[in-house]
Write a protein that holds these residues in place. Structure first.
Motif, PDB file in Angstrom:
ATOM      1  N   ASP A 134      40.197   4.935  53.575  1.00 15.84           N
ATOM      2  CA  ASP A 134      40.102   4.940  52.118  1.00 15.84           C
ATOM      3  C   ASP A 134      39.054   5.952  51.650  1.00 15.84           C
ATOM      4  N   GLU A 137      40.330   9.528  52.190  1.00 11.27           N
ATOM      5  CA  GLU A 137      41.294   9.928  51.154  1.00 11.27           C
ATOM      6  C   GLU A 137      40.579  10.358  49.880  1.00 11.27           C
ATOM      7  N   THR A 141      40.731  14.118  48.339  1.00 14.24           N
ATOM      8  CA  THR A 141      41.185  14.311  46.957  1.00 14.24           C
ATOM      9  C   THR A 141      40.175  15.123  46.164  1.00 14.24           C
ATOM     10  N   ASP A 144      40.379  18.811  47.276  1.00 12.52           N
ATOM     11  CA  ASP A 144      41.706  19.412  47.329  1.00 12.52           C
ATOM     12  C   ASP A 144      41.707  20.738  46.571  1.00 12.52           C
ATOM     13  N   SER A 204      39.043  10.829  58.498  1.00  9.38           N
ATOM     14  CA  SER A 204      40.377  10.227  58.530  1.00  9.38           C
ATOM     15  C   SER A 204      40.887  10.044  59.951  1.00  9.38           C
TER      16      SER A 204
END
Length: 252
Positions: A134, A137, A141, A144, A204
């Protein structure tokens, strides 16, 4: 637009010339070296000159000067002196509308072309996360750099780069200096974005989970231990005798 057109048609006061201009210009240059000249507004006039209004602080009195040209260059001059801001603004050469960095961009068009995840939402996701995936991610993000939906860091880098282009477009010495600093910050942000993206991918790839004691009152069901079993007895059952007091009394 109407205000700009009205301002352009006012008649400015006569500008300093000759010895008067030389004396006031030398005085203003000396004040700037002492840090006693404070610019507060600027614009371009119809002749393409950069006009600046500045306070001249001298002996506890404040005088407003009208200056021409880039103050970071040695050839700027004093066009006039006034007692207050309003008088200086009305007597200075009238302004022409300023330019814009992107003439083809309208201030009334939609600012966001794609939905983006707010940074506050990513912080909340990390605060309530229990698994490393989590958090990874959220980091990916934020970092990105795709064109479809860039993350907050990429947007910040775009903002800094665009601000640098604006500073350079001012065409002044201070503007070029500021643009160089902003471009340096943009390169640092780009390196930071790549580093954060790599860190997110590293996180990750791990399978991490927070231990239950992180919760003040853990709520989970414990499995009771099975009762101890005893071997069956081989002795015969003991006869149960009933106390006399418990026997029924026969009638006589």
């Amino acid at each position: 637009m109407l205000t700009d057109l009205v301002d352009q048609h006012r008649t400015p006061a006569p500008e300093f010339t000759g010895q008067q201009q030389t004396a006031w210009t030398e005085r203003a240059h000396a004040a700037r070296e002492r840090g006693e000249l404070e610019p507060f507004e600027s614009w371009y006039d119809a002749q393409g000159r950069l006009i600046t209004l500045a306070y001249l602080i001298d002996e506890d009195t404040s005088t407003v000067l009208v200056l021409a040209c880039d103050l970071d260059q040695p050839d700027w001059q004093v066009l006039g002196r006034h007692d207050n801001e309003y008088q200086a603004g009305q007597s200075a050469p009238p302004p022409v509308p300023p330019g814009v960095l992107r003439p083809g961009v309208s201030r009334y068009q939609d600012r966001l072309t794609a939905p983006e995840v707010p940074l506050q939402e990513l912080i909340h996701d990390v605060n309530v996360a229990g698994h490393s995936g989590d958090v990874a991610e959220a980091l990916l993000t934020a970092a990105d750099d795709t064109t479809g939906a860039p993350g907050p860091l990429e947007r910040l880098g775009e903002l800094v780069r665009t601000a640098g282009q604006f500073a350079d477009a001012l065409e002044t010495l201070q503007g070029r200096h500021t643009a160089a600093r902003l471009n340096f910050v943009a390169r640092q942000l780009s390196a930071l974005t790549r580093e954060l993206f790599d860190t997110g991918e590293e996180l990750s790839s791990t399978v991490g989970v927070l231990p239950p004691h992180r919760v003040p009152r853990p709520r989970f069901v414990t499995t009771p231990e099975p009762a101890a079993t005893t071997a069956p007895s081989t002795s015969p059952p003991t006869a149960v005798t009933t106390p006399a007091a418990a026997l029924p009394v026969r009638g006589r």
